[in-house]
Design an enzyme around this catalytic site. Structure first.
Site, mmCIF file in Angstrom:
data_model
loop_
_atom_site.group_PDB
_atom_site.id
_atom_site.type_symbol
_atom_site.label_atom_id
_atom_site.label_comp_id
_atom_site.label_asym_id
_atom_site.label_seq_id
_atom_site.Cartn_x
_atom_site.Cartn_y
_atom_site.Cartn_z
ATOM 1 N NE ARG A 275 -4.110 -1.741 0.257
ATOM 2 C CZ ARG A 275 -5.206 -1.697 1.008
ATOM 3 N NH1 ARG A 275 -5.414 -0.708 1.796
ATOM 4 N NH2 ARG A 275 -6.077 -2.665 0.935
ATOM 5 N NE ARG B 62 -6.945 5.501 2.800
ATOM 6 C CZ ARG B 62 -7.737 4.684 3.483
ATOM 7 N NH1 ARG B 62 -8.876 5.106 3.939
ATOM 8 N NH2 ARG B 62 -7.356 3.450 3.731
ATOM 9 N NE ARG C 63 -9.738 8.025 -2.787
ATOM 10 C CZ ARG C 63 -10.948 8.444 -2.503
ATOM 11 N NH1 ARG C 63 -11.497 9.400 -3.206
ATOM 12 N NH2 ARG C 63 -11.618 7.920 -1.511
ATOM 13 C CG ASP D 53 -9.097 -2.796 -4.168
ATOM 14 O OD1 ASP D 53 -8.519 -2.259 -3.210
ATOM 15 O OD2 ASP D 53 -9.902 -3.743 -4.016
ATOM 16 C CE1 TYR E 95 -13.112 -7.244 2.074
ATOM 17 C CE2 TYR E 95 -11.411 -8.360 0.801
ATOM 18 C CZ TYR E 95 -11.769 -7.513 1.830
ATOM 19 O OH TYR E 95 -10.809 -6.942 2.615
#
Ligand code: CP3
Length: 344
Positions: A28, A32, A41, A77, A152
């Site tokens: 990652r 962020r 973003r 992703d 998921y």
């Protein structure tokens, strides 16, 4: 003078060859915790970002400009190919599935993936990123493992225990097997398309396999993973399996035809080396340690290096994805310190 014919350190370490310094990247690494990512973003949603090659390439390159990382991972992703297969999903910020999969009919309705038709923007982003990367920084392509995607798809949203997919494995073994097989076939063509577009290593994220005990891991999660890696074997790229929270199942994982096993921080690397003969390892600093003062961070890095030992075939990484709250200066300290301590 650097040898221009030598493999980049990351690719050499994947093949357990000696390197001038230990390669490091972090899971990652585009995300962020970087103000420049938050800027992008603030203008586009996450799904749109993954579908816009110029922007995906831009955020992939952001951490490479800031830090001396030895590898880059394409910004996307694990759920992106599923959108291409007709699954209606959203990110909030974790994946949320409009109609969680519960029946064989739903499984049969999932379209087989044709990467060039369904997710061309991923390959386009790979090409643009490769063109923007320095030669010594290889680009990693990736996909989610079938069981992690299954978790998921059946749960419908991120969950701590994933009790719905875990019970589904036992309540609906046939539907489970069929779904895992479909996902495996899709991930084979997806990863092959990424390699054809320029990805120089391929990584499979088994983020949730650790929910299973060894018996179910071997019988349910492992066969589709084997199928994927067998389906990629002829490609001349290193294959990496990130085995999150699977430290008690490394004997089983050692059977996989992969070059590298990624490990979380719960696993002592000296033990992992013994259980994974012939494989390189990747990891495994606890992401929480990035909040320690400089001296304590350096001590923990030294401990990991000492535990893994001096043999080639160790790629430094975190044990899981970096947290959004991390100070980018701590990442710089981590990267520079690993290089400094391991430079020959
Ligand atoms: O830099 C990189 O590592 C590449 C980008 C990347 C993302 N997701 C971007 C992302 C990668 C490799 C992934 C893989 C991924 N996605 C995994 C496997 C790795 C792991 O962490 O175990 C999993 C389980 C997912 C599913 C997923 N997608 C979750 C759980 C979330 C929310 C996580 C969070 O941090 O809040 C996402 C959304 C997502 N994927 C974000 C990013 C940067 C946050 C989205 C945003 O910007 O709002």
């Amino acid at each position: 003078m650097t040898d221009k014919t030598a493999l980049p350190p990351f690719l050499a370490a994947c093949r357990r060859q000696p390197t001038p310094h230990m390669p490091i990247w972090v899971m990652r690494q585009a995300g962020r915790y970087l103000p420049e990512y938050r800027d992008v973003r603030s203008k586009v949603g996450f799904a749109e970002l993954t579908r816009t090659p110029e922007l995906a390439a831009e955020v992939t390159l952001q951490p490479i400009r800031r830090f001396a990382f030895d590898a880059s991972i394409i910004f996307s992703d694990i759920m992106v190919p599923l959108e291409g297969m007709g699954i209606d999903l959203d990110y909030a910020p974790g994946p949320v599935i409009a109609e969680p999969i519960r029946t064989l009919k739903q499984v049969e309705a999932i379209r087989p993936l044709v990467p060039e038709r369904d997710v061309p923007f991923v390959m386009e982003a790979i090409k643009l990123t490769r063109a923007g990367l320095p030669a010594h920084v290889p680009l990693i392509g990736f996909a989610g493992s079938p069981f992690t995607l299954f978790a998921y798809l059946v749960a419908g949203k991120p969950s701590k225990e994933f009790s719905v997919p875990r019970s589904f494995v036992h309540a609906q073994p046939e539907v489970t097997a069929r779904l895992l097989e479909r996902l495996a076939d899709a991930m084979i063509v997806y990863l092959r398309a990424q390699a054809a577009a320029g990805a120089q290593a391929l990584m499979l994220f088994e983020s949730w396999g650790g929910l299973l005990g060894p018996h179910d891991f071997r019988n349910v999660a492992l066969p589709p993973v084997k199928r994927i890696f067998e389906g990629l074997k002829d490609l001349d790229v290193p294959l990496i399996y990130f085995a999150n929270n699977c430290g008690t199942m490394l004997d089983i994982i050692s059977e996989l035809p992969v070059h590298v096993v990624g490990l979380d921080w719960r696993v002592p690397l000296s033990g992992a080396r013994k259980l994974l003969p012939g494989k390189a390892i990747q990891g495994n600093l606890d992401p929480a340690v990035l909040f320690a003062p400089k001296a304590a961070l350096e001590k923990r890095i030294d401990e990991i290096l000492a535990d893994a030992g001096p043999a080639p075939g160790h790629i430094f990484n975190l044990g899981h994805g970096i947290w959004p709250e991390v100070d980018p200066d701590a990442v710089k300290r981590l990267v520079d310190y690993v290089h400094e301590r391991t430079s020959k």
